[in-house]
Design a protein around this motif. Structure first.
Motif, PDB file in Angstrom:
ATOM      1  N   THR A 146      -8.896  -1.036  -3.466  1.00 28.11           N
ATOM      2  CA  THR A 146      -9.392  -0.121  -2.440  1.00 28.11           C
ATOM      3  C   THR A 146     -10.884  -0.348  -2.226  1.00 28.11           C
ATOM      4  O   THR A 146     -11.375  -0.412  -1.089  1.00 28.11           O
TER       5      THR A 146
ATOM      6  N   VAL B 226      -5.017  -0.275  -7.799  1.00 33.27           N
ATOM      7  CA  VAL B 226      -5.240   0.537  -6.601  1.00 33.27           C
ATOM      8  C   VAL B 226      -6.726   0.832  -6.426  1.00 33.27           C
ATOM      9  O   VAL B 226      -7.291   0.645  -5.333  1.00 33.27           O
TER      10      VAL B 226
ATOM     11  N   GLN C 117       0.481   0.683  -6.552  1.00 29.75           N
ATOM     12  CA  GLN C 117       1.106   1.980  -6.300  1.00 29.75           C
ATOM     13  C   GLN C 117       2.525   2.022  -6.859  1.00 29.75           C
ATOM     14  O   GLN C 117       2.955   3.012  -7.433  1.00 29.75           O
TER      15      GLN C 117
ATOM     16  N   LEU D 260      -2.456  -3.814  -3.639  1.00 27.60           N
ATOM     17  CA  LEU D 260      -2.493  -2.357  -3.476  1.00 27.60           C
ATOM     18  C   LEU D 260      -1.087  -1.750  -3.522  1.00 27.60           C
ATOM     19  O   LEU D 260      -0.839  -0.827  -4.314  1.00 27.60           O
TER      20      LEU D 260
END
Length: 274
Positions: free
Chosen positions: A97, A93, A74, A70
């Motif tokens: 998630t 991401v 980003q 993650l």
């Protein structure tokens, strides 16, 4: 003297024979963690089916993957110099998630504790990405993430094929779809070193049980696999590479003059009597 030597040889032979007979039994009993005994010993019962040690390891790895991929995704969205790298970061991401929410749900239902920090190796990968900028960053990102996804992909396949737990089976389905998507977008960057991946896999994996012929190999290609009894009703999934669809004529639209006519003949419908 000769009789003593002969007796000694006979005794030595008997001892060696006895040792040869007892050693396999001793070595088998001394050996722990093998086969069905290990599977039974490391499996616990749950309301959703037996939960093996491999199942629990898989759940932990799904959680660990999200903990470092993650932030890596980003970072790629912000630091990537190409649109393909930024897109790959976006997929990381979104995918993790979703998977992180799923694995936390599964762990709660199974009563399992999850880690909250990446592993030391994963932290090293993040440090390596943090130190890079520009084109070298793009290359490191694509290859580090692609190698990591390739390793977890084989674990997902093994778990999906062997687990007896319905929650783990569903999580493996989600992980399989997500990991395959990430592998695809990382390869779409055009920066993945496939030779390096192959060398790494060859040095880490054990020798295959069935070896292919040595180069140059067979001169003729093997025949295609044929199902024993093809199903007439179950279609195969569409191929990845498919021909472009042919242009089809648009459906016929009735003209204004044809509207309001009945199906039989060209007579206008009667809209009431009397």
């Amino acid at each position: 003297m000769r009789s003593i030597n002969g007796t000694g040889l006979i005794v030595a032979g008997l001892v060696a024979t006895l040792a040869a007979l007892l050693f396999p039994i001793w070595s088998y009993e001394d050996r722990s963690g093998t086969g069905l005994d290990r599977l039974d010993a490391e499996t616990v019962s749950t309301d959703f089916g037996p939960l093996s040690a491999l199942d629990r390891e898989f759940i932990t790895k799904v959680r660990l993957a999200g903990l470092w991929e993650l932030p890596a995704g980003q970072q790629a969205q912000e630091r990537g110099t190409t649109k393909a790298v930024q897109t790959a970061g976006e997929h990381l991401v979104d995918g993790h998630t979703f998977l992180d929410a799923r694995v936390r749900e599964v762990a709660t239902q199974l009563g399992l504790e999850l880690p909250n920090q990446p592993s030391s190796q994963q932290r090293d990968w993040l440090d390596e990405l943090n130190d890079a900028r520009g084109a070298p960053y793009d290359e490191r990102f694509a290859n580090i993430l692609r190698a990591a996804h390739g390793k977890v992909f084989s674990v997902v396949a093994e778990v999906r094929a062997t687990t007896r737990n319905s929650l783990v089976r569903a999580l493996a389905d989600d992980a399989n779809t997500t990991v395959l998507d990430h592998i695809t977008v990382l390869e779409d960057t055009g920066l993945v070193d496939f030779d390096d991946l192959a060398r790494d896999a060859a040095s880490a994996a054990p020798d295959p049980v069935t070896r292919s012929p040595a180069p140059p190999g067979p001169t003729n290609s093997p025949p295609p696999a044929t199902p024993v009894s093809p199903s007439p009703t179950f279609p195969l999934p569409p191929p990845v590479s498919r021909p472009k669809p042919t242009k089809t004529e648009p459906p016929h639209k009735p003209k204004e003059s044809e509207k309001g006519r009945s199906v039989k003949g060209d007579k206008p419908e009667s809209r009431g009597k009397g």
